[in-house]
Write a protein that holds these residues in place. Structure first.
Motif, short mmCIF file in Angstrom:
data_model
loop_
_atom_site.label_atom_id
_atom_site.label_comp_id
_atom_site.label_asym_id
_atom_site.label_seq_id
_atom_site.Cartn_x
_atom_site.Cartn_y
_atom_site.Cartn_z
N PRO A 142 0.79 -1.23 0.00
CA PRO A 142 0.00 0.00 0.00
C PRO A 142 0.82 1.28 0.00
O PRO A 142 0.27 2.36 -0.18
N GLY A 143 2.14 1.18 0.19
CA GLY A 143 2.97 2.38 0.20
C GLY A 143 2.88 3.14 1.52
O GLY A 143 2.13 2.77 2.43
N ILE A 144 3.66 4.21 1.60
CA ILE A 144 3.72 5.02 2.83
C ILE A 144 3.10 6.38 2.56
O ILE A 144 3.47 7.04 1.58
N PRO A 145 2.17 6.84 3.38
CA PRO A 145 1.57 8.16 3.18
C PRO A 145 2.63 9.26 3.18
O PRO A 145 3.63 9.17 3.90
N ALA A 146 2.41 10.29 2.37
CA ALA A 146 3.39 11.37 2.23
C ALA A 146 3.71 12.03 3.57
O ALA A 146 4.86 12.37 3.85
N GLU A 147 2.70 12.18 4.42
CA GLU A 147 2.93 12.86 5.70
C GLU A 147 3.79 12.02 6.66
O GLU A 147 4.34 12.53 7.63
N SER A 148 3.90 10.72 6.37
CA SER A 148 4.71 9.85 7.23
C SER A 148 6.15 9.71 6.74
O SER A 148 7.02 9.32 7.52
N MET A 149 6.40 10.05 5.47
CA MET A 149 7.72 9.81 4.90
C MET A 149 8.83 10.54 5.65
O MET A 149 9.92 10.00 5.84
N LYS A 150 8.57 11.76 6.11
CA LYS A 150 9.64 12.53 6.76
C LYS A 150 10.04 11.94 8.11
O LYS A 150 11.10 12.26 8.65
N TRP A 151 9.18 11.07 8.66
CA TRP A 151 9.48 10.48 9.96
C TRP A 151 10.06 9.07 9.85
O TRP A 151 10.52 8.52 10.86
N ILE A 152 10.04 8.50 8.65
CA ILE A 152 10.51 7.13 8.49
C ILE A 152 12.00 7.04 8.86
O ILE A 152 12.82 7.81 8.38
N GLY A 153 12.33 6.11 9.72
CA GLY A 153 13.71 5.96 10.19
C GLY A 153 13.99 6.64 11.50
O GLY A 153 15.05 6.45 12.09
N THR A 154 13.04 7.46 11.97
CA THR A 154 13.20 8.10 13.28
C THR A 154 12.95 7.06 14.37
O THR A 154 11.95 6.35 14.32
N PRO A 155 13.86 6.96 15.35
CA PRO A 155 13.68 5.95 16.40
C PRO A 155 12.32 6.04 17.08
O PRO A 155 11.85 7.13 17.42
N GLY A 163 3.30 1.17 -3.65
CA GLY A 163 4.37 0.33 -3.13
C GLY A 163 5.56 1.13 -2.62
O GLY A 163 5.60 2.36 -2.70
N THR A 164 6.55 0.41 -2.13
CA THR A 164 7.74 1.02 -1.53
C THR A 164 8.99 0.33 -2.03
O THR A 164 9.00 -0.88 -2.23
N THR A 165 10.05 1.12 -2.24
CA THR A 165 11.35 0.57 -2.61
C THR A 165 12.39 1.01 -1.60
O THR A 165 12.51 2.21 -1.32
N VAL A 166 13.11 0.06 -1.05
CA VAL A 166 14.24 0.35 -0.16
C VAL A 166 15.51 0.15 -0.98
O VAL A 166 15.70 -0.90 -1.59
N ILE A 167 16.37 1.16 -0.99
CA ILE A 167 17.63 1.09 -1.74
C ILE A 167 18.79 1.13 -0.75
O ILE A 167 18.93 2.08 0.01
N ILE A 168 19.58 0.08 -0.76
CA ILE A 168 20.76 0.00 0.11
C ILE A 168 22.00 0.17 -0.77
O ILE A 168 22.20 -0.59 -1.72
N LYS A 169 22.81 1.18 -0.47
CA LYS A 169 24.04 1.44 -1.22
C LYS A 169 25.24 1.17 -0.32
O LYS A 169 25.34 1.74 0.77
N LEU A 170 26.13 0.31 -0.79
CA LEU A 170 27.33 -0.02 -0.02
C LEU A 170 28.57 0.28 -0.84
O LEU A 170 28.67 -0.15 -2.00
N PRO A 171 29.53 1.01 -0.28
CA PRO A 171 30.76 1.30 -1.02
C PRO A 171 31.61 0.05 -1.18
O PRO A 171 31.64 -0.82 -0.30
N LEU A 172 32.30 -0.05 -2.31
CA LEU A 172 33.20 -1.19 -2.52
C LEU A 172 34.39 -1.11 -1.58
O LEU A 172 34.92 -2.13 -1.15
N ASN A 173 34.80 0.11 -1.24
CA ASN A 173 35.93 0.30 -0.33
C ASN A 173 35.49 1.20 0.81
O ASN A 173 35.63 2.42 0.75
N PRO A 174 34.92 0.63 1.89
CA PRO A 174 34.42 1.46 2.99
C PRO A 174 35.52 2.24 3.70
O PRO A 174 35.26 3.29 4.28
N ASP A 175 36.77 1.74 3.66
CA ASP A 175 37.86 2.45 4.34
C ASP A 175 38.06 3.85 3.75
O ASP A 175 38.26 4.83 4.46
N LYS A 176 37.99 3.96 2.41
CA LYS A 176 38.14 5.27 1.78
C LYS A 176 36.97 6.18 2.12
O LYS A 176 37.13 7.38 2.31
N GLU A 177 35.77 5.59 2.19
CA GLU A 177 34.60 6.40 2.54
C GLU A 177 34.71 6.91 3.97
O GLU A 177 34.29 8.02 4.28
N MET A 178 35.29 6.09 4.86
CA MET A 178 35.47 6.52 6.24
C MET A 178 36.45 7.69 6.32
O MET A 178 36.28 8.62 7.10
#
Length: 389
Positions: A310-323, A360-375
């Motif tokens: 069903p997707g996420i209502p627009a008014e809820s999107m800004k709070w998604i991920g808040t503890p 619907g909803t799409t979750v996109i997870i992006k991971l660096p190939l070299n996390p040490d450089k990103e750090m």
């Protein structure tokens, strides 16, 4: 059987890992592997031997248990170990032929199926939560610092009464006339609430766990997606059969340096969320995609988890991920917050949410190939996007 080792109730566990496995070659390998990471190993190849050793030992950090003991049934073995150390966390390496074992009741916090690599074994041990001595809590710390001290104590103190409730309920269930539908339904409600509370306190602990230097290994994300799909289908067996799952995996996807167990935790959480959402839609479809848009310096890989829910209502999107914010009736509001900490803070990646109501909803997870450089790039800045943006 009681433990004869003289200790106070809140004594911390030792740096010893207890291992029970009928494969003696595996025991030798595991002992050597753990020694290389600074851990001691206490081993046994059958259940009765394990109980005798535990009865005269200080509390281990964690127990790695195979339920294929040649002399004891799996659930009886877990129960007897718990009688000696009520707070001992256990990780199962083999589950045996028994089914319907209430693992949560016996402090089973993870599954580490064989074959096990050195990196996965050490990572699993490093992830074990430590009970906290309440006298060590520093009231001068504020905010997350105080939560980080309090939540391990909360987990430690709540687990025992929750297990007692679960154990008593099992006795009631066995001695009751379950043809009485009201009684049977009431028992199921209590069991569900116990599971919910155990899950909540564990998520609290995951959220405040400090960001330490991680044990990074090369991870095949395509393989891990398959593992997490199977786990989600097992956990959500009641709805999994109604959801069509599609995978579009890049056959040439490069491996990434990551903490295997933590990335598994993120993927499993997101796949479960997607499966639950898809089950509410008219199409009922979950699609998982992996790809590598750029492999050069600063390159990254992506995992897309798209549901037809069903997707996420627009008014809820800004709070998604808040503890503690959740749109679920039984949600804790910590699942995605924990995922964000793992991906953004520990792996210097990003986790993004795209959603439209009724689309619907799409979750996109992006991971660096070299996390040490990103750090290195992120030194002096937080380097993390809000998970809902």
């Amino acid at each position: 059987m009681k433990n004869a080792y003289d200790r106070e109730r809140h004594d911390p566990p030792s740096g010893t890992v207890f291992i029970l496995d009928p494969d003696r070659e595996f025991l030798k390998w595991a002992e050597k592997t753990l020694a290389s990471a600074g851990y001691k190993a206490l081993t046994a190849w059958k259940g009765t031997q394990a109980l005798k050793k535990l009865a005269v030992s200080p509390p281990p950090l964690v127990a790695l248990i195979s339920l294929r003991s040649p002399d004891m049934e799996g659930e009886d073995l877990l129960k007897r170990i718990q009688e000696i150390f009520p707070d001992l966390n256990m990780v199962l390496t083999e589950t045996g032929s028994e089914k319907n074992i209430p693992f949560l009741r016996y402090n089973v916090i993870d599954f580490l199926p064989k074959p096990i690599t050195e990196e996965r074994l050490i990572a699993a041990v490093q992830r074990v939560p430590l009970p906290l001595n309440p006298l060590a809590v520093d009231p001068g710390k504020e905010g997350t610092g105080l939560l980080a001290q309090f939540f391990p104590f909360l987990v430690h103190e709540l687990r025992n009464p929750l297990q007692a409730i679960g154990g008593a309920l099992t006795i009631i269930e066995k001695r009751s006339d379950l043809s009485d539908q009201v009684l049977a339904q009431s028992i199921e409600i209590i069991k569900d609430e116990v599971r919910h509370l155990i899950g909540f306190v564990q998520k609290c602990l995951d959220f405040v766990r400090p960001v330490n230097k991680e044990f990074l290994i090369e991870v095949d994300l395509n393989e891990l997606v398959g593992v997490c799909l199977k786990m989600a289908e097992y956990i959500l067996s009641e709805i999994a059969g109604s959801v069509e799952v599609r995978t579009e995996l890049d056959a040439h996807l490069p491996r990434v340096l990551a903490n295997y167990e933590e990335i598994k935790q993120v993927l499993l959480n997101c796949i479960k969320n997607g499966m639950e959402a898809a089950a509410q839609g008219s199409v009922k479809r979950l699609t998982l995609t992996t790809k590598c848009p750029f492999q050069g310096d600063g390159g990254w890989v992506e995992i897309h988890i798209r549901d037809s829910g069903p997707g996420i209502p627009a008014e809820s999107m800004k709070w998604i991920g808040t503890p503690f914010y959740t749109t679920k009736i039984r949600g804790t509001g910590l699942g995605l917050a924990v995922c964000h900490r793992i991906i953004a803070e520990r792996h210097k990646g990003k986790i993004l949410i795209q959603s439209e109501e009724n689309q619907g909803t799409t979750v996109i997870i992006k991971l660096p190939l070299n996390p040490d450089k990103e750090m290195e790039k992120s030194e002096g800045s937080d380097g993390a996007d809000h998970p809902g943006r």
